[in-house]
Every structure is written in C-alpha cells, then in structure tokens.
Design a protein around this motif. Structure first.
Motif, PDB file in Angstrom:
ATOM      1  N   VAL A 210       0.867  -1.175   0.000  1.00 28.22           N
ATOM      2  CA  VAL A 210       0.000   0.000   0.000  1.00 28.22           C
ATOM      3  C   VAL A 210       0.900   1.220   0.000  1.00 28.22           C
ATOM      4  O   VAL A 210       1.675   1.439   0.941  1.00 28.22           O
ATOM      5  N   PHE A 211       0.851   2.018  -1.064  1.00 28.95           N
ATOM      6  CA  PHE A 211       1.747   3.168  -1.173  1.00 28.95           C
ATOM      7  C   PHE A 211       1.299   4.253  -0.211  1.00 28.95           C
ATOM      8  O   PHE A 211       0.158   4.713  -0.252  1.00 28.95           O
ATOM      9  N   SER A 212       2.198   4.668   0.674  1.00 29.78           N
ATOM     10  CA  SER A 212       1.848   5.615   1.733  1.00 29.78           C
ATOM     11  C   SER A 212       2.391   7.012   1.515  1.00 29.78           C
ATOM     12  O   SER A 212       2.233   7.877   2.360  1.00 29.78           O
ATOM     13  N   GLY A 213       3.057   7.267   0.381  1.00 33.06           N
ATOM     14  CA  GLY A 213       3.418   8.641   0.046  1.00 33.06           C
ATOM     15  C   GLY A 213       4.823   9.086   0.356  1.00 33.06           C
ATOM     16  O   GLY A 213       5.197  10.206   0.029  1.00 33.06           O
ATOM     17  N   ARG A 214       5.625   8.247   1.017  1.00 30.61           N
ATOM     18  CA  ARG A 214       7.025   8.603   1.293  1.00 30.61           C
ATOM     19  C   ARG A 214       7.138   9.971   1.973  1.00 30.61           C
ATOM     20  O   ARG A 214       7.821  10.870   1.506  1.00 30.61           O
ATOM     21  N   ARG A 215       6.474  10.113   3.120  1.00 31.52           N
ATOM     22  CA  ARG A 215       6.427  11.408   3.802  1.00 31.52           C
ATOM     23  C   ARG A 215       7.423  11.543   4.948  1.00 31.52           C
ATOM     24  O   ARG A 215       7.413  12.550   5.657  1.00 31.52           O
ATOM     25  N   GLN A 216       8.279  10.570   5.146  1.00 27.83           N
ATOM     26  CA  GLN A 216       9.198  10.623   6.281  1.00 27.83           C
ATOM     27  C   GLN A 216      10.454  11.414   5.936  1.00 27.83           C
ATOM     28  O   GLN A 216      11.565  10.898   5.905  1.00 27.83           O
ATOM     29  N   HIS A 217      10.264  12.705   5.699  1.00 21.20           N
ATOM     30  CA  HIS A 217      11.398  13.603   5.439  1.00 21.20           C
ATOM     31  C   HIS A 217      11.021  14.997   5.923  1.00 21.20           C
ATOM     32  O   HIS A 217       9.863  15.254   6.302  1.00 21.20           O
ATOM     33  N   ASN A 218      11.966  15.929   5.910  1.00 23.11           N
ATOM     34  CA  ASN A 218      11.749  17.266   6.481  1.00 23.11           C
ATOM     35  C   ASN A 218      11.837  18.388   5.449  1.00 23.11           C
ATOM     36  O   ASN A 218      12.039  19.545   5.818  1.00 23.11           O
ATOM     37  N   ASP A 219      11.681  18.050   4.183  1.00 24.26           N
ATOM     38  CA  ASP A 219      11.758  19.067   3.126  1.00 24.26           C
ATOM     39  C   ASP A 219      10.354  19.614   2.868  1.00 24.26           C
ATOM     40  O   ASP A 219       9.525  18.985   2.217  1.00 24.26           O
ATOM     41  N   ASP A 220      10.069  20.808   3.384  1.00 15.62           N
ATOM     42  CA  ASP A 220       8.727  21.378   3.302  1.00 15.62           C
ATOM     43  C   ASP A 220       8.265  21.588   1.864  1.00 15.62           C
ATOM     44  O   ASP A 220       7.093  21.362   1.534  1.00 15.62           O
ATOM     45  N   GLU A 221       9.183  22.038   0.981  1.00 15.24           N
ATOM     46  CA  GLU A 221       8.790  22.274  -0.407  1.00 15.24           C
ATOM     47  C   GLU A 221       8.409  20.956  -1.100  1.00 15.24           C
ATOM     48  O   GLU A 221       7.466  20.908  -1.889  1.00 15.24           O
ATOM     49  N   ILE A 222       9.117  19.903  -0.769  1.00 12.46           N
ATOM     50  CA  ILE A 222       8.790  18.611  -1.375  1.00 12.46           C
ATOM     51  C   ILE A 222       7.474  18.079  -0.808  1.00 12.46           C
ATOM     52  O   ILE A 222       6.678  17.459  -1.539  1.00 12.46           O
ATOM     53  N   HIS A 223       7.196  18.332   0.479  1.00  6.13           N
ATOM     54  CA  HIS A 223       5.880  17.986   1.026  1.00  6.13           C
ATOM     55  C   HIS A 223       4.782  18.702   0.252  1.00  6.13           C
ATOM     56  O   HIS A 223       3.734  18.116  -0.062  1.00  6.13           O
ATOM     57  N   GLN A 224       5.004  19.982  -0.065  1.00  5.89           N
ATOM     58  CA  GLN A 224       4.024  20.743  -0.838  1.00  5.89           C
ATOM     59  C   GLN A 224       3.831  20.121  -2.222  1.00  5.89           C
ATOM     60  O   GLN A 224       2.704  20.001  -2.721  1.00  5.89           O
ATOM     61  N   ALA A 225       4.952  19.743  -2.833  1.00  5.55           N
ATOM     62  CA  ALA A 225       4.877  19.125  -4.162  1.00  5.55           C
ATOM     63  C   ALA A 225       4.111  17.807  -4.108  1.00  5.55           C
ATOM     64  O   ALA A 225       3.290  17.510  -4.991  1.00  5.55           O
ATOM     65  N   GLN A 226       4.356  17.011  -3.078  1.00  5.56           N
ATOM     66  CA  GLN A 226       3.650  15.737  -2.943  1.00  5.56           C
ATOM     67  C   GLN A 226       2.148  15.966  -2.770  1.00  5.56           C
ATOM     68  O   GLN A 226       1.330  15.250  -3.360  1.00  5.56           O
ATOM     69  N   SER A 227       1.794  16.954  -1.964  1.00  2.00           N
ATOM     70  CA  SER A 227       0.378  17.266  -1.759  1.00  2.00           C
ATOM     71  C   SER A 227      -0.272  17.711  -3.066  1.00  2.00           C
ATOM     72  O   SER A 227      -1.417  17.337  -3.369  1.00  2.00           O
ATOM     73  N   TYR A 228       0.455  18.485  -3.849  1.00  3.53           N
ATOM     74  CA  TYR A 228      -0.063  18.944  -5.139  1.00  3.53           C
ATOM     75  C   TYR A 228      -0.306  17.746  -6.072  1.00  3.53           C
ATOM     76  O   TYR A 228      -1.353  17.657  -6.730  1.00  3.53           O
ATOM     77  N   ILE A 229       0.651  16.819  -6.102  1.00  4.18           N
ATOM     78  CA  ILE A 229       0.497  15.624  -6.940  1.00  4.18           C
ATOM     79  C   ILE A 229      -0.709  14.813  -6.493  1.00  4.18           C
ATOM     80  O   ILE A 229      -1.507  14.331  -7.316  1.00  4.18           O
ATOM     81  N   GLU A 230      -0.860  14.648  -5.172  1.00  2.00           N
ATOM     82  CA  GLU A 230      -1.963  13.843  -4.646  1.00  2.00           C
ATOM     83  C   GLU A 230      -3.325  14.449  -4.977  1.00  2.00           C
ATOM     84  O   GLU A 230      -4.319  13.730  -5.105  1.00  2.00           O
ATOM     85  N   LYS A 231      -3.383  15.774  -5.121  1.00  2.00           N
ATOM     86  CA  LYS A 231      -4.641  16.442  -5.485  1.00  2.00           C
ATOM     87  C   LYS A 231      -4.888  16.429  -6.987  1.00  2.00           C
ATOM     88  O   LYS A 231      -6.037  16.387  -7.440  1.00  2.00           O
ATOM     89  N   PHE A 257      13.575  16.126  -4.866  1.00  4.61           N
ATOM     90  CA  PHE A 257      12.486  15.163  -4.712  1.00  4.61           C
ATOM     91  C   PHE A 257      13.046  13.756  -4.528  1.00  4.61           C
ATOM     92  O   PHE A 257      12.612  13.019  -3.631  1.00  4.61           O
ATOM     93  N   LYS A 258      14.033  13.401  -5.341  1.00  8.26           N
ATOM     94  CA  LYS A 258      14.643  12.067  -5.241  1.00  8.26           C
ATOM     95  C   LYS A 258      15.374  11.897  -3.909  1.00  8.26           C
ATOM     96  O   LYS A 258      15.322  10.834  -3.280  1.00  8.26           O
ATOM     97  N   SER A 259      16.033  12.960  -3.457  1.00 10.11           N
ATOM     98  CA  SER A 259      16.752  12.905  -2.188  1.00 10.11           C
ATOM     99  C   SER A 259      15.794  12.693  -1.019  1.00 10.11           C
ATOM    100  O   SER A 259      16.082  11.941  -0.085  1.00 10.11           O
ATOM    101  N   ALA A 260      14.616  13.340  -1.071  1.00 11.96           N
ATOM    102  CA  ALA A 260      13.668  13.267   0.038  1.00 11.96           C
ATOM    103  C   ALA A 260      12.862  11.980   0.046  1.00 11.96           C
ATOM    104  O   ALA A 260      12.574  11.416   1.110  1.00 11.96           O
ATOM    105  N   THR A 261      12.485  11.479  -1.132  1.00 14.01           N
ATOM    106  CA  THR A 261      11.541  10.363  -1.209  1.00 14.01           C
ATOM    107  C   THR A 261      12.115   9.061  -1.748  1.00 14.01           C
ATOM    108  O   THR A 261      11.454   8.026  -1.701  1.00 14.01           O
TER     109      THR A 261
END
Length: 327
Positions: A210-231, A257-261
């Motif tokens: 079950v893909f959970s989004g690879r959120r275990q990182h501290n890069d706020d901009e990449i979190h924003q990018a992931q949220s944008y993709i999910e929407k 993105f690759k470094s964070a996820t």
C-alpha cells in the motif's frame, strides 16, 4: 542435525513464532517419513527469561536464554508485534541480543530474519552493503535508518553470505520454505507449501504493497509538491508544472524530490495513480478502461505496463483477485 535457535524477545509476534516452529517441525516429520535423518533440532531461546512479555494472551517456554553457553547453527529472528513507532525503544531494550546475534554470526551461524525481524540485523550492521527485505510497510523507515543496506522492497526472500531475510507478514514463510529446500530438498519444501497452502516460489510482495506517500522527510517544499500531486494526479500533470508550484527549477526539483523520497517525481506520480486504481478495483469497480482514464492515463497499454511493473500483477489479475465480493 542442525541446531536452530528461534529467538523469543519481549513483544515478539507470537503467531510468527508458532508458524515458524510448525513449519520446521513439519520439515522434520516429512524427512522422517522419507526415511531420512531428522534435519533440525529446534529450540526457543529467550533474551532475558525463559518466558517473554507478549502483546497477546500467550506464553512460550524457552529452554535456554542468550546468557547460557551453547552452540547453534541457525538463528531465526521472528517479526515484532509492536508498532513501528516503538522501534527505538525495542532496539534499546535488546542491546544484549544485538551483541549476541553478531557473536553467533561471527561464529559461523546462519542468520534468518523474518519480516520486521530485519531491524535487529540492520541495527547490528550485518546487512551493510547487502541486499535485504522486510515488511513492505517498514521498508521506507528501514531505508532512512540504514542507508548502507540495499533494501529490495518487492523481494520475498534475499540470501547473501550467511544471511537470509524474509518479506512481510505470512510471505516471510517463503523464506523458511527457501531455507528448508536448501537443507532438505525441493520435494519436502513443495510438500510443505501444499500442506500449508503457501504460494511456493513467490518472488515478489509488490502486490500487497500500500503506497503511503514517502512522507518521512523534512523538506517542506517537497511535502508541498507531494500534496499537489496527490490532489492533481487525475490530470496530465508534468514535472515542470509541479516544480513551478514550489518555485524551483526542474533540475533542482528532481534532485531534491529524489533525495527526500527515494523516488523520481515521475515514479511518485505513477505510484499515486496505481494506488488509486488498486483502491477502485478493491471497491468492486470492474471497468479497466474507465479506471485507466480516471487516474490520468489516456493509453491502456501504458497503464497496464506501469501497473504490472509496480504491483507485479496485471490490472485484470489484480481486479479478479482483490475486488470486493458482493452477495
């Protein structure tokens, strides 16, 4: 006869211990029926006492503890019955076990980890530079904690040097079948797989992921990018478009993105789309073309190729196996 030590530590998963003991005992019985010597001497080995604190109303009696002096040929580390949030506490409580595992490995014992038992081998440093597997839900955390290990998220079994690691949940029993085949022959291993209704020869656990989004990182901009993709995953979004959302150049965005996820943006988008398709199949939807277009693919062949690469199964196979059955 090889001596097998099944380690019983506080918060070990009791069902995994029972299944492991049953499978190995059945291997002994199968060998005897064939007129062969008993291959394994099986013992439960405690870490502190000859019983352990468990999360279920069960208790195992251990004939020895790791403080006793004894020789062993194989050490099996079952999975833990605790949440991943308690890993640090569990490892801290078991420092003596970590040292014991390293000592036995250095004394030429073979080590087998089942599912999340891989945390113990990783913490020992025995897996550095080697391939390993574990439960698919723990792989992201393991990769972040132990970057020197080459984790294979889709593998059911890895074997390198004198270490075998098994995948998640009951699929880790395939690691035991592999071990039994190596020591008792294919005939007995196949016989046990049939008796216990195990999928003999399974090599991938991707279908269970079950893909959970690879959120275990501290890069706020990449979190924003992931949220944008999910929407926006249902639309035809591009890497350039996502990079603009977080005010980065395409090249810098891909690197961060690759470094964070540990995934490229394209791989992340594909996994989000496939996860949405899987949920549609599991909810009982059967029209593959409709699902394909809804998750943002215009080409059925491309969707099929991506889906099979990520899950190890075609959309038709996945739909037929995991769709919700209605009466």
């Amino acid at each position: 006869m090889k001596h097998i030590s099944i380690i019983i530590y506080d918060d070990v998963l009791p069902t995994a211990v029972a299944n492991t003991t049953a499978l190995l005992t059945s291997a002994n019985e199968a060998a005897v029926k064939k007129g062969e010597p008993v291959p394994f001497q099986i013992e439960l080995i405690g870490t502190r006492l000859k019983s352990a604190a468990l999360n279920m109303p069960l208790q195992f009696y251990c004939s020895k503890t790791i403080s006793d002096e004894f020789d062993t040929d194989i050490v099996i580390i079952p999975p833990m019955g605790t949440d991943l949030t308690d890993i640090n506490s569990l490892l801290s409580k078991n420092k003596k076990l970590l040292g014991w595992i390293k000592e036995k490995y250095n004394s030429k014992a073979e080590i087998i980890s089942l599912c999340t038992g891989a945390y113990f081998l990783a913490e020992c440093g025995l897996l550095d530079g080697m391939p390993a597997t574990s439960h698919w839900g723990a792989i992201e955390d393991l990769q972040q904690r132990y970057p020197l290990i080459k984790f294979k998220a889709d593998h059911v079994v890895t074997h390198s040097k004198a270490i075998i690691t098994g995948g998640g949940g009951f699929s880790s029993l395939n690691a035991l079948l592999y071990f039994i085949e190596k020591n008792c022959g294919k005939e007995i291993s196949v016989e046990l797989s049939k008796f216990y209704a195990l999928d003999y020869g399974r090599t991938s656990q991707s279908i269970f992921t079950v893909f959970s989004g690879r959120r275990q990182h501290n890069d706020d901009e990449i979190h924003q990018a992931q949220s944008y993709i999910e929407k926006k995953f249902e639309s035809d979004i591009s890497v350039e478009q996502i990079a603009r959302q977080v005010n980065m150049s395409k090249r810098n965005f891909i690197r961060r993105f690759k470094s964070a996820t540990s995934l490229s943006p394209i791989e992340f988008i594909q996994r989000i789309k496939v996860e949405a398709a899987k949920k549609a199949f599991e909810a009982g939807e059967t029209n593959i073309a409709a699902i394909t277009y809804r998750v943002g693919y215009n080409d059925l062949k491309t969707f099929r190729t991506v889906f099979k690469r990520i899950t190890g199964s075609t959309p038709v196979e996945y739909r037929n196996q995991y769709k919700t059955q209605t009466v």
